[in-house]
Design an enzyme around this catalytic site. Structure first.
Site, PDB file in Angstrom:
ATOM      1  N   HIS A  87       0.853  -1.192   0.000  1.00 53.92           N
ATOM      2  CA  HIS A  87       0.000   0.000   0.000  1.00 53.92           C
ATOM      3  C   HIS A  87       0.890   1.244   0.000  1.00 53.92           C
ATOM      4  CE1 HIS A  87       0.771  -0.795   4.264  1.00 53.92           C
ATOM      5  NE2 HIS A  87       0.363   0.431   4.582  1.00 53.92           N
ATOM      6  N   HIS A  89       1.382   3.884   2.068  1.00 49.87           N
ATOM      7  CA  HIS A  89       1.931   4.574   3.238  1.00 49.87           C
ATOM      8  C   HIS A  89       3.460   4.641   3.173  1.00 49.87           C
ATOM      9  CE1 HIS A  89      -1.828   4.141   6.008  1.00 49.87           C
ATOM     10  NE2 HIS A  89      -1.918   5.153   5.177  1.00 49.87           N
ATOM     11  N   ASP A  91       5.779   4.248   5.261  1.00 45.53           N
ATOM     12  CA  ASP A  91       6.574   3.193   5.890  1.00 45.53           C
ATOM     13  C   ASP A  91       6.470   1.865   5.139  1.00 45.53           C
ATOM     14  OD1 ASP A  91       3.892   2.918   6.754  1.00 45.53           O
ATOM     15  OD2 ASP A  91       4.487   1.938   8.620  1.00 45.53           O
ATOM     16  N   HIS A  92       5.915   1.908   3.940  1.00 46.48           N
ATOM     17  CA  HIS A  92       5.889   0.725   3.068  1.00 46.48           C
ATOM     18  C   HIS A  92       6.392   1.057   1.667  1.00 46.48           C
ATOM     19  CE1 HIS A  92       3.768  -1.983   5.881  1.00 46.48           C
ATOM     20  NE2 HIS A  92       3.401  -0.822   6.384  1.00 46.48           N
ATOM     21  N   HIS A 142      -7.549  -0.343   5.413  1.00 44.57           N
ATOM     22  CA  HIS A 142      -6.444   0.404   6.007  1.00 44.57           C
ATOM     23  C   HIS A 142      -6.079   1.558   5.081  1.00 44.57           C
ATOM     24  CE1 HIS A 142      -2.845   1.082   8.392  1.00 44.57           C
ATOM     25  NE2 HIS A 142      -2.133   1.070   7.274  1.00 44.57           N
ATOM     26  N   ASP A 163      -0.456  -3.999   5.950  1.00 46.49           N
ATOM     27  CA  ASP A 163      -1.097  -3.562   7.188  1.00 46.49           C
ATOM     28  C   ASP A 163      -2.572  -3.945   7.234  1.00 46.49           C
ATOM     29  OD1 ASP A 163       1.327  -2.507   7.810  1.00 46.49           O
ATOM     30  OD2 ASP A 163       0.671  -0.416   7.909  1.00 46.49           O
ATOM     31  N   HIS A 202       4.289  -5.608   9.797  1.00 49.73           N
ATOM     32  CA  HIS A 202       4.862  -5.160  11.065  1.00 49.73           C
ATOM     33  C   HIS A 202       4.896  -6.309  12.069  1.00 49.73           C
ATOM     34  CE1 HIS A 202       4.525  -0.711  10.361  1.00 49.73           C
ATOM     35  NE2 HIS A 202       3.547  -1.093   9.564  1.00 49.73           N
TER      36      HIS A 202
END
Length: 280
Positions: A87, A89, A91-92, A142, A163, A202
């Site tokens: 996705h 975000h 942090d990805h 998400h 996520d 995560h």
């Protein structure tokens, strides 16, 4: 050069992913790369078809930690063919620009991912090397561009869930609603074979099981709690079948879960669970 290079599109045929084949000949190798340990506790994943040495890197969000692994892999003869994002975000998918400087590869991912080259349709499949078939599973909630990727090789299966699904939990509903997460977890991912191994984005298991035992003290949840207490990493150690037993977000019809929420409708139970988890 095709958009997917050697990840060639194959129209809808169920994929069979694997860490090992039924004949114990290793074909698909999954290397977990922990990043931002102690803060985000993310995972990037390097998945290699051992027969051809072709590989993809999933969610390489922190280049400073991921690039050394990629250099070691490519120096050993592994050929990277694609970046995959679950996705958009940061942090990805936030490492894409920097990764592309060293490895100018096509990017497969959700439509909002940075520098994305190809967004596969729900159910669309492609291959990595000779043996790994990958199916894209759209799981909006998400984020609306969330995609889980089912990898199959022989009889073995692994799903990379970003996520959307965590071990013992699920992602927050940042861009969606409870009904969408119910569909994502319990219809889309819940329909996968029970022996499919789960690789989340995560390491959140300790926090998830802390919530789980408040909801229900079942044997399955207690078993997950014991494992999480004894092991720093839990990715790939549990299956979709396990999640149906110890993940309260996949047990919306369970009387114990309904009692905790004070609700009976599936969507209401899901919403109440997420609200309670958010407030922990």
């Amino acid at each position: 050069m095709s958009l997917l290079r050697t990840a060639k599109s194959v129209l809808s045929r169920p994929a069979t992913s694997s860490l090992f084949t039924s004949k114990s000949i290793r074909k698909m190798h999954v290397e977990s790369i922990p990043v931002w340990e102690g803060s985000g506790n993310n995972y990037a994943y390097l998945v290699t078809d051992d027969n051809t040495k072709e590989a993809v890197i999933i969610d390489p969000a922190n280049p400073s930690e991921v690039l050394p692994h990629l250099k070691k892999a490519t120096d050993s003869g592994i050929k990277l063919t694609n970046i995959i994002n679950t996705h958009h975000h940061h942090d990805h998918a936030g490492g894409n620009v920097e990764i592309l400087k060293s490895y100018p590869l096509p990017i497969i991912g959700g439509k909002d991912c940075t520098k994305v080259t190809k967004t596969p349709a729900h159910g669309e499949t492609f291959t990595i090397g000779e043996g790994i078939k990958v199916k894209a599973l759209h799981t909006p909630c998400h984020t609306q561009d969330s995609i889980c990727f089912l990898f199959e090789d022989g009889n073995d299966k692994a799903v990379f869930t970003g996520d959307t699904l965590f071990i013992g939990g699920c992602g927050r509903f940042f861009e969606g609603k409870a009904e969408e997460m119910d569909t994502a977890l319990n219809k889309t991912l819940g329909a996968l074979p029970d022996d499919t191994k789960v690789y989340p984005g995560h390491e959140y298991t300790k926090g998830n099981v802390k919530f789980g035992v408040k909801v229900d003290q079942s044997e399955a949840i207690k078993k997950l709690e014991a494992f999480a207490d004894a092991n720093k990493q839990t990715q790939g150690k549990f299956t979709i079948g396990d999640e149906k037993k110890h993940n309260v977000f996949m047990r919306l019809d369970d009387p114990a879960v309904q009692k905790f929420t004070g609700k009976t409708g599936r969507v209401d139970v899901m919403a109440a669970l997420r609200e309670a988890k958010n407030s922990m």
